[in-house]
Design an enzyme around this catalytic site. Sequence first.
Site: not given
Lengths: 594, 594
Positions: B439-441
């Site tokens: 998550y978050e890239g």
Amino acid sequence: MADYKVPMRDIQFNLFELFDYEQHWQSIPKFAETTPELAGAILDEGAKFFENVTAPLNQSGDKEGCIWNEGVVTTPKGFKEAYEQYVQAGWPSMSHNVEHGGQGLPPSLGQIVTEMSGTANWSWSMYPGLSHGAMNTVAEHGTEEQKEKYLTKMTSGEWTGTMCLTESHCGTDLGMLRTKAEPQADGSYAISGTKIFISSGDHDMTENIVHIVLARLPDAPPGTKGISLFIVPKMNLADDGSVADHNGVSCGSIEHKMGIHGNSTCVMNFDSAKGFLIGPPNRGLNCMFTFMNTARLGTAMQGVAHAEMGFQHSLEYARDRLQMRSLSGPKNPNGPADPIIVHPDVRRMLLTQKSFAEGGRMLMSYCAKLVDLIESDDDEVAKEADAKLAFLTPIAKAFLTEVGFESANHGVQCFGGHGFISEWGAEQNVRDARISMLYEGTTGIQALDLLGRKVLMTQGEIMKPLTEEIHKFCQANEANPLVSQLVDATKLWSDMTMKVGMAAMENPEEVGAASVDYLMLSGYVTLAYFWALAAQKAQDTIDAGTGDLAFYQAKIQTAQFYFGRILPRTAGLAQTMVSGADNLMAMDVDSFAF
Amino acid sequence: MADYKVPMRDIQFNLFELFDYEQHWQSIPKFAETTPELAGAILDEGAKFFENVTAPLNQSGDKEGCIWNEGVVTTPKGFKEAYEQYVQAGWPSMSHNVEHGGQGLPPSLGQIVTEMSGTANWSWSMYPGLSHGAMNTVAEHGTEEQKEKYLTKMTSGEWTGTMCLTESHCGTDLGMLRTKAEPQADGSYAISGTKIFISSGDHDMTENIVHIVLARLPDAPPGTKGISLFIVPKMNLADDGSVADHNGVSCGSIEHKMGIHGNSTCVMNFDSAKGFLIGPPNRGLNCMFTFMNTARLGTAMQGVAHAEMGFQHSLEYARDRLQMRSLSGPKNPNGPADPIIVHPDVRRMLLTQKSFAEGGRMLMSYCAKLVDLIESDDDEVAKEADAKLAFLTPIAKAFLTEVGFESANHGVQCFGGHGFISEWGAEQNVRDARISMLYEGTTGIQALDLLGRKVLMTQGEIMKPLTEEIHKFCQANEANPLVSQLVDATKLWSDMTMKVGMAAMENPEEVGAASVDYLMLSGYVTLAYFWALAAQKAQDTIDAGTGDLAFYQAKIQTAQFYFGRILPRTAGLAQTMVSGADNLMAMDVDSFAF
């Protein structure tokens, strides 16, 4: 996403193109009737069975798990029925001796069935899998009567078997075990103690379970030299060999664990249970090695299974999922985005999985040939095969499970956030894979076995048959563009063996300090050999103008990937393993945290 | 095994010995009142709170998970009560602006509280954690009225916030998103669409939840330039700002996932929900970067959290568990075996965890200083800090989560078979850690951001402030035995940047082919700098005859371990990243499997 497709083309390539199993089986009298046609027909049946019967239970088995209720374990829905079908089709007896009801097919063929079964549904495969180890132990060390009573029933699949080694205070260090065996007037023993982590220890698939138990006789010397091996059936046998009353064995509980939820991991209580000595007194650990070697190769296969499973799932997703555009321009211009398989980093992960799955399969195929050869009529051949297998087993077990776990993780990563979500199956593959580096001897234990017990104790002699084989291949195939790198890698392996050996003479801690790095380097180089071999075979086939061009090109490309992006990991390992044990041992136990 | 002890000595070392936070805070007018005494008192309170209130809920939260019932999410037992205590103690407002009810303390201090909170119980910490990101977004882009209405309530902790970006068909590729925003007569917007993977999207802790939602205006251009940002509260507000009726937002379901079971991962349905534009139309993605950077650093901290948690648990086990004897003779001769911490390979795993936990903490402390400096009155200072942070953020996010996951896995391995069993907590740490690379890239996205958008687009300029700082350190500390290796590593980093840049000019696919290896190499070198710095500080302190000798010796020994056994991993990465994109791109999509 519970789909599994047996990679039959690759299996066939290994068997009949790369490793010439046709000639190999013919060279061993007892396996001479195993033709490629027979093997192919059996494998096709296996593929149908595991793709259609056990693979669909993989995800539901994980979700449901096993249930323990007052000493009775219920396996997930469908497991019992699948096992019944498996028995009816005769799979348990396949590669066991004909004298006790086996079909006498080569172990190597059985190993491919293990791969299929394990990849389709690892948890389910452990019920027959553990049984397989117990069968081998009884076959090798049991009396004729024990074989008649227990082995025939396990061979038919009517009963299963387990291996009961671990206790809560000792896993690796079996010398500390406490389970007791008191001799009884009738020649049997009363077994008392508690074993933990007993895979398939109890279940609802068969009316009886044959436990192979490590315990101590009253007069046994302390440590590993005072351990004996016993057969302890769940149900006592009537005189006619049929199941009678309950023995003093019960499942106290099952573990809640990270993965392999479909397999029961049992605490087994032995309360003056009736047991029968198998093999000589106080030699139980030696007898157990038979099982351990089988189990270690079986666990090595788990590495291949999770790499293959991860690869199949993430490949399918990478071809379907549309996200972002290729850095070199749109590849799917009419769609809203390109499939993620266009992105180099996604390919890097897919090819890592592929090179480990197929590379691991080659290593396992090579080991399986050695397992067959141990049954050769030629003692010299058998002895050589045994020694080579002793060397390769810890590498296969530890290296393949480590890279299998890595591959399973790449599988999650290819899915992005969806990889973390249960319904896709990618995260289950990671959870199931995680155990493989722990049981049947952790990676650290395998590494000590390889470096300490095998390589250094023989002053490197044990590795020579393999490194000489690699040298011969390199000399014969100098034009192969991968060969010069393979020559360097093999030289590095020998050099590092020497360096670590020298350091160990100064300080015994250097063995443990180098061992895991040494094992991983050994694995990378070994797989490089097989990839070079595969690339050479593929090129020869292309040059001969025969076969499916795309398949052989992919072999060459995967080999190029492996040499370009995996093998260089050895550069770091070569530095770290000789960085000196001091950087590990200098810190005071109390100084690790403040 | 849910115990967590805040590593306060190490935190204090970073703050006041290594990075001179006393002077640092004084240099920024708005933080000048933050003295070491004040900070220490706050951190002591934090340690008490997270050790005693949220850490004990970590394991039960995992076991219980969140429950969804007809659109309503119930968090695990004790989560709501812990949140109430957290609010009462004023933690949500700590590092937020005083104008809207914050305490105005430096973000750097807030970050340490985030570390404590996250290590104690990552799932629980995500409820205030996501809120923190939403608060920053409203603070930076909201109108005064929006701040008054929403920010003050989030700052007090009365309400929480979420970020709603992902849709089922787009995570990384937000340009494809479909959620619509229709302008209404009253100036609000009717938001319709479905968002997935919304962390803390619904829960039972607060009476309202402020969703920050990406959506498209009717006339928006396609792609990323047509995305706007909206505030969509779960409950509409009455004129006095209090909670009125339900807005058209509902939680459709929660995900079943590998880990972080205590945090609700929600499918959020927006059905003509009333929303309010925040920031300029069609500039939503730009506004979102504020949140993204906060979130990425927050996720970087997750890497430290899992490394620390894994380390603490396995260290305790390794000191207690007796198994086998030391290779150099018994260390616990009166016991039945030695504690496993005597074995070099166990130490290798423990020191790997320790060097990543403490090394990661140093990197995060360094980044936190930069976050503070962005608030400096000196524009030049703020600008420089911003650029350095832009460079370090993808490294911190991807590298620390990768090595955090590795450390969590070593944690399992140290426990042997027990590591796989839920009750010890080691396997939960792995499952919880796994999301951090997604998550978050994902790691791949961070790597492209680092190499493609930042390093290559600035022709390497962006890395110079850091590499120059490293050069200065090396020049000033030539006698430090680690420095020559650090000089080499930094040179390697620069050389590889150049080589990859050259290759990328020929073929854009080389960027993606090299990016993850490049990022990992950047991480290893960056941490090497901090370890050299720490070792130098420790040596200086020892030389000055002050302080606790054992603590400083352990710092030096951990640095030696890192340089000896971790940093050499760069050797392999340096080879693989320039092995040519061909070995990834050559294979036809159809040839990956047969």
